[in-house]
Design an enzyme around this catalytic site. Structure first.
Site, PDB file in Angstrom:
ATOM      1  N   SER A 152       0.696  -1.352  -0.002  1.00 56.88           N
ATOM      2  CA  SER A 152      -0.033  -0.065   0.056  1.00 56.88           C
ATOM      3  C   SER A 152       0.764   1.460  -0.044  1.00 56.88           C
ATOM      4  O   SER A 152       1.604   1.491  -0.954  1.00 56.88           O
ATOM      5  CB  SER A 152      -0.879  -0.125   0.865  1.00 56.88           C
ATOM      6  OG  SER A 152      -1.745   0.790   1.224  1.00 56.88           O
ATOM      7  N   ASP A 206      -9.850  -4.295  -4.899  1.00 61.35           N
ATOM      8  CA  ASP A 206      -9.059  -3.454  -3.863  1.00 61.35           C
ATOM      9  C   ASP A 206      -9.994  -2.375  -4.109  1.00 61.35           C
ATOM     10  O   ASP A 206     -10.124  -1.488  -4.935  1.00 61.35           O
ATOM     11  CB  ASP A 206      -7.716  -3.091  -4.308  1.00 61.35           C
ATOM     12  CG  ASP A 206      -6.852  -2.303  -3.284  1.00 61.35           C
ATOM     13  OD1 ASP A 206      -7.513  -1.723  -2.193  1.00 61.35           O
ATOM     14  OD2 ASP A 206      -5.630  -2.573  -2.927  1.00 61.35           O
ATOM     15  N   HIS A 238      -7.915  -5.277  -0.362  1.00 57.24           N
ATOM     16  CA  HIS A 238      -6.646  -4.352   0.038  1.00 57.24           C
ATOM     17  C   HIS A 238      -5.769  -5.196   1.080  1.00 57.24           C
ATOM     18  O   HIS A 238      -6.064  -4.861   2.263  1.00 57.24           O
ATOM     19  CB  HIS A 238      -6.985  -3.112   0.545  1.00 57.24           C
ATOM     20  CG  HIS A 238      -5.986  -2.109   0.628  1.00 57.24           C
ATOM     21  ND1 HIS A 238      -5.166  -1.901  -0.334  1.00 57.24           N
ATOM     22  CD2 HIS A 238      -5.414  -1.362   1.731  1.00 57.24           C
ATOM     23  CE1 HIS A 238      -4.312  -0.742  -0.125  1.00 57.24           C
ATOM     24  NE2 HIS A 238      -4.437  -0.859   1.261  1.00 57.24           N
TER      25      HIS A 238
END
Length: 264
Positions: A152, A206, A238
């Site tokens: 991320s 995601d 995610h």
């Protein structure tokens, strides 16, 4: 639904994903290696030693991600040194300025291909990552045996750090990340950095860092002269899957083998 409610939902999803990742890794990781297997031997040759730097996501911590190294059990990792640093605590705009672990500022979530970027904050964070890499190089580890990986926000920082490092590294692995700067910063990519291979994984499901943000990565890298292995995971949100980590192990292992063969 108001924009504040949408933001709170997206932010809560990001934090929940980070927490679930840590729990999943603790529960499902294979038996851990003994500590002696993770510490480079003092008399090892430079070419046989390696370094893996893992950068966590927004609101997470380095120690929570340490179980990741348990997926790397191949003999090639016997002399690998690992580092799981934690981001400094700072205000985050997409969280209404609340202070939390963050490598740089994030202006909005979900992250899309056109989201505004914190160029100055990213460059400052890159300097800190480069200092960690330089320390290992000074300690005798060959740059081509150094791998930077991240999830991320950490994936975005991974990309920036690898692209702006003045030497060719072993590789950069981006998980659910994005390109964190514009074309003006991209002009600073050195010819040596363009030789560093990039692995990019992203979940199509995601909802925090949208798949479109990940898809924008390979064309950007191609224009900059870098090669990129991009893989999409249809049902992944995610988070990081075991499949992604095993793929990362194989990817790094093959590069370490090539490095050792070059030395021999």
């Amino acid at each position: 639904m108001s924009s504040l409610v949408r933001f709170l939902f997206s932010f809560a999803a990001a934090v929940a994903a980070a927490s679930l990742l840590a729990v999943s890794l603790r529960r499902r990781a294979p038996p851990s290696l003994v500590a002696s297997q993770l510490v480079p031997a003092p008399m090892a040759t430079d070419r046989n030693r390696s370094f893996v730097l893992w950068l966590h996501g927004l609101g997470d911590s380095g120690p929570a991600n340490e179980p990741i190294r348990n997926f790397f059990s191949a003999p090639e990792f016997r002399l690998t040194k690992w580092a799981f640093p934690s981001a400094p605590h700072s205000p985050v705009s997409c969280n209404n300025g609340i202070v939390m672990p963050s490598w740089f500022d994030i202006h909005e979530l979900p992250m899309s291909a056109g989201s505004p970027q914190d160029n100055s904050g990213v460059l400052k964070a890159v300097e800190n990552v480069h200092a960690m890499i330089d320390k290992e190089v000074a300690d005798g580890i060959h740059p081509e045996n150094i791998f930077v990986c991240g999830f991320s926000q950490g994936g975005a920082l991974t990309l920036a750090s690898v692209l702006l490092y003045p030497k060719t590294l072993g590789g950069g692995a981006v998980f659910s990340g994005w390109v964190p700067f514009g074309s003006s910063v991209a002009e600073r990519i050195s010819p040596e950095a363009t030789k560093t291979p990039i692995m990019w994984s992203h979940g199509i499901a995601d909802k925090v860092v949208l798949f479109e943000a990940g898809q924008a990565g390979p064309p950007f890298l191609q224009n900059a002269g870098l090669s990129c292995e991009f893989k999409a995971y249809p049902d992944l949100g995610h988070s990081i899957s075991n499949e992604e980590l095993y793929s990362l192990e194989s990817w790094i292992k093959n590069r370490l083998k090539a490095s050792q063969q070059k030395e021999n």
